[in-house]
Enzyme design. Sequence first.
Site, PDB file in Angstrom:
ATOM      1  N   SER A  18       0.901  -1.167  -0.102  1.00  0.00           N
ATOM      2  CA  SER A  18      -0.017  -0.020   0.063  1.00  0.00           C
ATOM      3  C   SER A  18       0.771   1.233   0.050  1.00  0.00           C
ATOM      4  O   SER A  18       1.689   1.190   0.843  1.00  0.00           O
ATOM      5  CB  SER A  18      -0.836   0.046   1.361  1.00  0.00           C
ATOM      6  N   LYS A  69     -14.397  -3.791   3.734  1.00  0.00           N
ATOM      7  CA  LYS A  69     -15.214  -2.430   3.724  1.00  0.00           C
ATOM      8  C   LYS A  69     -16.563  -2.668   4.144  1.00  0.00           C
ATOM      9  O   LYS A  69     -17.301  -1.770   4.747  1.00  0.00           O
ATOM     10  CB  LYS A  69     -15.167  -1.663   2.450  1.00  0.00           C
ATOM     11  N   GLY A 130     -18.533  -2.626 -13.875  1.00  0.00           N
ATOM     12  CA  GLY A 130     -18.401  -3.271 -13.022  1.00  0.00           C
ATOM     13  C   GLY A 130     -19.653  -2.811 -12.061  1.00  0.00           C
ATOM     14  O   GLY A 130     -20.034  -1.625 -11.981  1.00  0.00           O
ATOM     15  N   ALA A 134     -16.466  -1.679  -5.596  1.00  0.00           N
ATOM     16  CA  ALA A 134     -15.934  -0.359  -5.950  1.00  0.00           C
ATOM     17  C   ALA A 134     -16.526   0.535  -6.940  1.00  0.00           C
ATOM     18  O   ALA A 134     -16.862   1.473  -6.468  1.00  0.00           O
ATOM     19  CB  ALA A 134     -14.680  -0.593  -6.982  1.00  0.00           C
ATOM     20  N   THR A 156     -21.589 -10.011 -15.013  1.00  0.00           N
ATOM     21  CA  THR A 156     -22.728 -10.630 -14.525  1.00  0.00           C
ATOM     22  C   THR A 156     -23.941  -9.605 -14.482  1.00  0.00           C
ATOM     23  O   THR A 156     -23.824  -9.052 -13.397  1.00  0.00           O
ATOM     24  CB  THR A 156     -22.461 -11.198 -13.047  1.00  0.00           C
TER      25      THR A 156
HETATM   26  P1  ATR Z   1     -14.120  -4.594  -6.047  1.00  0.00           P
HETATM   27  O1  ATR Z   1     -14.556  -4.495  -4.580  1.00  0.00           O
HETATM   28  O2  ATR Z   1     -12.661  -4.440  -6.419  1.00  0.00           O
HETATM   29  O3  ATR Z   1     -15.216  -3.851  -6.965  1.00  0.00           O
HETATM   30  P2  ATR Z   1     -15.707  -7.243  -6.291  1.00  0.00           P
HETATM   31  O4  ATR Z   1     -16.920  -6.789  -5.428  1.00  0.00           O
HETATM   32  O5  ATR Z   1     -15.253  -8.430  -6.414  1.00  0.00           O
HETATM   33  O6  ATR Z   1     -14.356  -6.215  -6.219  1.00  0.00           O
HETATM   34  O7  ATR Z   1     -16.096  -6.918  -7.948  1.00  0.00           O
HETATM   35  C1  ATR Z   1     -15.308  -7.145  -8.948  1.00  0.00           C
HETATM   36  C2  ATR Z   1     -15.885  -6.573 -10.188  1.00  0.00           C
HETATM   37  O8  ATR Z   1     -14.884  -6.402 -11.247  1.00  0.00           O
HETATM   38  C3  ATR Z   1     -17.266  -7.020 -10.532  1.00  0.00           C
HETATM   39  O9  ATR Z   1     -17.947  -6.152 -11.246  1.00  0.00           O
HETATM   40  C4  ATR Z   1     -16.586  -8.167 -11.290  1.00  0.00           C
HETATM   41  O10 ATR Z   1     -17.795  -8.655 -12.372  1.00  0.00           O
HETATM   42  P3  ATR Z   1     -18.589 -10.041 -12.112  1.00  0.00           P
HETATM   43  O11 ATR Z   1     -19.582  -9.413 -10.744  1.00  0.00           O
HETATM   44  O12 ATR Z   1     -19.145 -10.560 -13.246  1.00  0.00           O
HETATM   45  O13 ATR Z   1     -17.520 -10.929 -11.294  1.00  0.00           O
HETATM   46  C5  ATR Z   1     -15.579  -7.350 -12.411  1.00  0.00           C
HETATM   47  N1  ATR Z   1     -14.659  -8.298 -12.903  1.00  0.00           N
HETATM   48  C6  ATR Z   1     -13.662  -8.783 -12.553  1.00  0.00           C
HETATM   49  N2  ATR Z   1     -12.869  -9.472 -13.511  1.00  0.00           N
HETATM   50  C7  ATR Z   1     -13.303  -9.297 -14.659  1.00  0.00           C
HETATM   51  C8  ATR Z   1     -12.912  -9.574 -15.838  1.00  0.00           C
HETATM   52  N3  ATR Z   1     -11.832  -9.838 -16.317  1.00  0.00           N
HETATM   53  N4  ATR Z   1     -13.829  -8.878 -17.010  1.00  0.00           N
HETATM   54  C9  ATR Z   1     -15.015  -8.097 -16.598  1.00  0.00           C
HETATM   55  N5  ATR Z   1     -15.314  -8.094 -15.394  1.00  0.00           N
HETATM   56  C10 ATR Z   1     -14.343  -8.251 -14.342  1.00  0.00           C
END
Ligand code: ATR
Length: 275
Positions: A18, A69, A130, A134, A156
């Site tokens: 970090s 979080k 996404g 985040a 998704t």
């Molecule tokens: P964070 O707290 O970093 O947002 P998270 O809640 O696990 O972590 O969410 C990860 C996000 O990145 C989700 O929107 C995930 O999509 P899914 O809901 O379909 O899992 C997305 N994500 C991660 N890897 C991805 C990829 N290779 N392509 C597209 N979306 C991705």
Amino acid sequence: MVDAPDLYGLIGHPVAHSRSPLIHRLFAAQTGQDMSYVLLDADPAEFDDVVADFRNRGGKGLNVTVPHKEAAFRLSGPRTERARMAGAVNTLAWQDGDLLGDNTDGAGLVRDLQTNLGIRLEDATILVAGAGGAASGIIGPLLDCGAGCIVIANRTPERADTLVARFRSCPQLQSAPFPEVRGDFDLIINATSASLSGQVPPVPDTAVGPTTFCYDLMYSKDPTAFLAWAVARGARDSADGLGMLVEQAAESFLVWRGIRPATAPVLDEVRRSLS
Ligand code: ATR
């Protein structure tokens, strides 16, 4: 006897790499605050105990990062409106016996976009890729800035629908599966974690036009895969999330110390530390 510096820290898993200790050390030096900032690596199962132990050591506040979080949200009370909107807490502060839960992520993003990068959010058309933790922290602050339209697309699709439903009766907000995203946008924000594995979310090429600014919440020494993709498709400009990291930290510092540090010199130094 000389008083010990006020104790703050970051709790996450992992936290070893970090930049937050550097950022808060620079803020403290700049504003003349006597404080120390430590890293706490905690497994999800240990979260409550590590926070309690930190408090017993005299801790005054914590930043909270992945994956804690939501746990910090549950543990805290009272909570600020922006923490309630995000359903997540990234800043804890012990105040008068209470554990205040706040979320400075969205404010940090908005400040980086508007103040540092000069992007107009009012009436802007925004695509958020996404729908995880985040993304959920940034939708409310973007709406508060008067965004004209925010489309949330997620791999998704149901998660994007669920996120939109949390902001019921907000006509500016809609969800769409990636293949159904239409039109080009003023701003595309990558709020997926795809960049961590060098991947790009399946944003259609047509979403990027010559006036599109592309922003990745992730950051790294070199442009993220998403930003490289965006520039190759002719985006107007792009930025990674290092500015947001520094700005959310400044907002946390303000909560803790009542002083807002200047961020530009700190961002320069943190950027240099990446290379
Ligand atoms: P964070 O707290 O970093 O947002 P998270 O809640 O696990 O972590 O969410 C990860 C996000 O990145 C989700 O929107 C995930 O999509 P899914 O809901 O379909 O899992 C997305 N994500 C991660 N890897 C991805 C990829 N290779 N392509 C597209 N979306 C991705």
